[in-house]
Scaffold this motif. Structure first.
Motif, PDB file in Angstrom:
ATOM      1  N   GLU A  51      50.482  27.792  54.600  1.00 39.78           N
ATOM      2  CA  GLU A  51      51.062  28.230  53.326  1.00 39.78           C
ATOM      3  C   GLU A  51      51.021  29.741  53.116  1.00 39.78           C
ATOM      4  OE1 GLU A  51      49.754  25.642  50.045  1.00 39.78           O
ATOM      5  OE2 GLU A  51      48.831  24.400  51.598  1.00 39.78           O
ATOM      6  N   GLY A  52      50.252  30.442  53.938  1.00 39.91           N
ATOM      7  CA  GLY A  52      50.191  31.890  53.851  1.00 39.91           C
ATOM      8  C   GLY A  52      49.032  32.404  53.008  1.00 39.91           C
ATOM      9  N   HIS A  53      48.701  33.677  53.214  1.00 37.63           N
ATOM     10  CA  HIS A  53      47.526  34.268  52.551  1.00 37.63           C
ATOM     11  C   HIS A  53      47.706  34.397  51.045  1.00 37.63           C
ATOM     12  CE1 HIS A  53      49.897  37.968  52.977  1.00 37.63           C
ATOM     13  NE2 HIS A  53      49.087  38.528  52.093  1.00 37.63           N
ATOM     14  N   MET A  54      48.933  34.610  50.578  1.00 39.78           N
ATOM     15  CA  MET A  54      49.147  34.738  49.137  1.00 39.78           C
ATOM     16  C   MET A  54      48.950  33.392  48.434  1.00 39.78           C
ATOM     17  SD  MET A  54      49.409  37.889  48.600  1.00 39.78           S
ATOM     18  CE  MET A  54      49.814  37.858  46.859  1.00 39.78           C
ATOM     19  N   GLN A  55      49.301  32.313  49.093  1.00 36.37           N
ATOM     20  CA  GLN A  55      49.070  30.998  48.512  1.00 36.37           C
ATOM     21  C   GLN A  55      47.568  30.716  48.423  1.00 36.37           C
ATOM     22  OE1 GLN A  55      51.196  29.190  46.965  1.00 36.37           O
ATOM     23  NE2 GLN A  55      49.784  27.529  46.501  1.00 36.37           N
ATOM     24  N   LEU A  56      46.815  31.131  49.447  1.00 43.20           N
ATOM     25  CA  LEU A  56      45.363  30.966  49.380  1.00 43.20           C
ATOM     26  C   LEU A  56      44.803  31.724  48.175  1.00 43.20           C
ATOM     27  CD1 LEU A  56      42.609  30.009  50.341  1.00 43.20           C
ATOM     28  CD2 LEU A  56      42.595  31.906  51.989  1.00 43.20           C
ATOM     29  N   ARG A  57      45.302  32.922  47.924  1.00 39.03           N
ATOM     30  CA  ARG A  57      44.831  33.685  46.757  1.00 39.03           C
ATOM     31  C   ARG A  57      45.176  32.975  45.455  1.00 39.03           C
ATOM     32  NH1 ARG A  57      46.308  39.976  48.158  1.00 39.03           N
ATOM     33  NH2 ARG A  57      45.143  40.086  50.095  1.00 39.03           N
ATOM     34  N   LYS A  58      46.364  32.374  45.378  1.00 40.81           N
ATOM     35  CA  LYS A  58      46.756  31.631  44.158  1.00 40.81           C
ATOM     36  C   LYS A  58      45.858  30.418  43.949  1.00 40.81           C
ATOM     37  CE  LYS A  58      51.629  32.897  44.222  1.00 40.81           C
ATOM     38  NZ  LYS A  58      52.961  32.466  44.645  1.00 40.81           N
ATOM     39  N   ILE A  59      45.588  29.705  45.027  1.00 41.64           N
ATOM     40  CA  ILE A  59      44.707  28.533  44.953  1.00 41.64           C
ATOM     41  C   ILE A  59      43.316  28.979  44.526  1.00 41.64           C
ATOM     42  CG2 ILE A  59      43.554  26.740  46.317  1.00 41.64           C
ATOM     43  CD1 ILE A  59      46.188  26.704  48.054  1.00 41.64           C
ATOM     44  N   GLU A  60      42.844  30.067  45.131  1.00 41.76           N
ATOM     45  CA  GLU A  60      41.511  30.570  44.797  1.00 41.76           C
ATOM     46  C   GLU A  60      41.434  30.951  43.317  1.00 41.76           C
ATOM     47  OE1 GLU A  60      38.167  33.327  46.797  1.00 41.76           O
ATOM     48  OE2 GLU A  60      40.177  34.196  46.809  1.00 41.76           O
ATOM     49  N   GLU A  61      42.462  31.615  42.810  1.00 46.09           N
ATOM     50  CA  GLU A  61      42.468  31.989  41.399  1.00 46.09           C
ATOM     51  C   GLU A  61      42.395  30.739  40.514  1.00 46.09           C
ATOM     52  OE1 GLU A  61      44.838  35.152  38.812  1.00 46.09           O
ATOM     53  OE2 GLU A  61      46.136  33.460  39.402  1.00 46.09           O
ATOM     54  N   ARG A  62      43.191  29.730  40.839  1.00 51.89           N
ATOM     55  CA  ARG A  62      43.179  28.488  40.057  1.00 51.89           C
ATOM     56  C   ARG A  62      41.790  27.848  40.062  1.00 51.89           C
ATOM     57  NH1 ARG A  62      46.180  24.937  43.112  1.00 51.89           N
ATOM     58  NH2 ARG A  62      44.279  23.909  43.754  1.00 51.89           N
ATOM     59  N   VAL A  63      41.171  27.780  41.226  1.00 47.60           N
ATOM     60  CA  VAL A  63      39.838  27.181  41.345  1.00 47.60           C
ATOM     61  C   VAL A  63      38.817  28.003  40.547  1.00 47.60           C
ATOM     62  CG1 VAL A  63      37.957  26.720  42.976  1.00 47.60           C
ATOM     63  CG2 VAL A  63      40.294  25.976  43.509  1.00 47.60           C
ATOM     64  N   LEU A  64      38.875  29.323  40.666  1.00 47.11           N
ATOM     65  CA  LEU A  64      37.920  30.177  39.952  1.00 47.11           C
ATOM     66  C   LEU A  64      38.076  30.055  38.438  1.00 47.11           C
ATOM     67  CD1 LEU A  64      38.045  33.387  42.173  1.00 47.11           C
ATOM     68  CD2 LEU A  64      36.188  31.711  42.046  1.00 47.11           C
ATOM     69  N   LEU A  65      39.307  29.946  37.969  1.00 41.73           N
ATOM     70  CA  LEU A  65      39.538  29.815  36.530  1.00 41.73           C
ATOM     71  C   LEU A  65      39.026  28.478  35.983  1.00 41.73           C
ATOM     72  CD1 LEU A  65      43.073  31.438  36.228  1.00 41.73           C
ATOM     73  CD2 LEU A  65      40.911  32.350  35.328  1.00 41.73           C
ATOM     74  N   ASN A  66      38.805  27.522  36.872  1.00 45.59           N
ATOM     75  CA  ASN A  66      38.265  26.225  36.468  1.00 45.59           C
ATOM     76  C   ASN A  66      36.760  26.113  36.654  1.00 45.59           C
ATOM     77  OD1 ASN A  66      40.586  24.843  35.492  1.00 45.59           O
ATOM     78  ND2 ASN A  66      41.322  24.740  37.611  1.00 45.59           N
ATOM     79  N   VAL A  67      36.116  27.183  37.100  1.00 44.97           N
ATOM     80  CA  VAL A  67      34.661  27.190  37.235  1.00 44.97           C
ATOM     81  C   VAL A  67      34.079  27.445  35.843  1.00 44.97           C
ATOM     82  CG1 VAL A  67      32.688  28.461  38.179  1.00 44.97           C
ATOM     83  CG2 VAL A  67      34.639  27.919  39.652  1.00 44.97           C
ATOM     84  N   ASN A  68      33.409  26.444  35.320  1.00 46.91           N
ATOM     85  CA  ASN A  68      32.822  26.546  33.983  1.00 46.91           C
ATOM     86  C   ASN A  68      31.367  26.097  34.000  1.00 46.91           C
ATOM     87  OD1 ASN A  68      35.133  27.456  32.367  1.00 46.91           O
ATOM     88  ND2 ASN A  68      36.043  25.530  33.049  1.00 46.91           N
ATOM     89  N   HIS A  69      30.615  26.633  34.929  1.00 49.29           N
ATOM     90  CA  HIS A  69      29.219  26.246  35.117  1.00 49.29           C
ATOM     91  C   HIS A  69      28.293  27.088  34.241  1.00 49.29           C
ATOM     92  CE1 HIS A  69      30.428  23.735  38.426  1.00 49.29           C
ATOM     93  NE2 HIS A  69      30.899  24.760  39.120  1.00 49.29           N
ATOM     94  N   GLN A  70      27.119  26.541  34.005  1.00 49.70           N
ATOM     95  CA  GLN A  70      26.026  27.247  33.336  1.00 49.70           C
ATOM     96  C   GLN A  70      24.838  27.249  34.300  1.00 49.70           C
ATOM     97  OE1 GLN A  70      26.415  28.473  30.094  1.00 49.70           O
ATOM     98  NE2 GLN A  70      28.521  27.761  30.289  1.00 49.70           N
ATOM     99  N   ASN A  71      24.074  28.323  34.295  1.00 47.06           N
ATOM    100  CA  ASN A  71      22.850  28.413  35.106  1.00 47.06           C
ATOM    101  C   ASN A  71      23.108  28.149  36.590  1.00 47.06           C
ATOM    102  OD1 ASN A  71      20.938  29.061  33.027  1.00 47.06           O
ATOM    103  ND2 ASN A  71      21.257  26.968  32.281  1.00 47.06           N
ATOM    104  N   HIS A  72      24.127  28.783  37.115  1.00 48.27           N
ATOM    105  CA  HIS A  72      24.481  28.641  38.520  1.00 48.27           C
ATOM    106  C   HIS A  72      24.463  29.995  39.233  1.00 48.27           C
ATOM    107  CE1 HIS A  72      25.862  24.572  37.805  1.00 48.27           C
ATOM    108  NE2 HIS A  72      26.259  24.455  39.054  1.00 48.27           N
ATOM    109  N   ILE A  73      24.240  29.919  40.518  1.00 43.80           N
ATOM    110  CA  ILE A  73      24.548  31.023  41.417  1.00 43.80           C
ATOM    111  C   ILE A  73      25.904  30.639  42.007  1.00 43.80           C
ATOM    112  CG2 ILE A  73      23.865  32.353  43.441  1.00 43.80           C
ATOM    113  CD1 ILE A  73      21.804  32.461  41.097  1.00 43.80           C
TER     114      ILE A  73
END
Length: 171
Positions: A57-79
């Motif tokens: 899918e290419g490197h830009m798609q990986l960045r889009k996927i990564e952004e989506r995953v990061l925006l869904n990280v809603n943890h507390q007390n995590h490293i």
């Protein structure tokens, strides 16, 4: 109470090979926090390795996927160990910094080169022709911009990096 003390997560950013995943696990044990590696979250969500995503899918798609995953990280007390390209997303970095202290694990080029032996097959979100030196220069500015704390880790063991992080957080 300092602003740092109010944030429950520690978010590790830096180049591939800087030690984010390894330091993250050790730091989680030292601080009695949970640990999450966002590269693993991406692979689980996509059911592909990072390299498979780049190849198909290419490197830009990986960045889009990564952004989506990061925006869904809603943890507390995590490293939280992020992928090396997390800093390309202003939105994701703003989201992670809402409840996280951003720690840049800064390793110099010779150190990174000694640790990264699979540059071409590691699943990096980089332009196909981009050299490791160019990638380092491009990302260094981003990591520096977002970091609350920078730890120069080229000459340190992973345990020493964790101690430095703990010392900086307690200031």
């Amino acid at each position: 109470m300092s602003p740092k003390a109010q944030k429950s997560n520690i978010v590790l950013i830096g180049m591939p090979g800087s030690g984010k995943s390894t330091v993250g696990v050790i730091l989680a044990k030292m601080m009695a926090k949970d640990f999450v590696d966002t590269d693993v979250l991406i692979q689980l969500e996509e059911d592909k390795t990072l390299q498979e995503i780049v190849d198909t899918e290419g490197h830009m798609q990986l960045r889009k996927i990564e952004e989506r995953v990061l925006l869904n990280v809603n943890h507390q007390n995590h490293i939280i160990a992020t992928g090396g390209s997390a800093a390309y997303s202003d939105a994701a970095m703003a989201h992670l910094s809402e409840n996280g202290i951003i720690v840049f694990l800064n390793a110099d080029l010779p150190c990174l080169r000694s640790r990264i032996t699979n540059y071409e097959t590691r699943g990096l979100a980089k332009r196909p022709e981009q050299s490791f030196d160019d990638l380092f220069a491009e990302r260094f500015a981003l990591y520096s911009r977002y970091a609350n704390i920078t730890v120069d880790c080229s000459q340190l063991t992973q345990e020493q990096v964790c101690e430095k992080i703990l010392n900086e957080i307690s200031r």
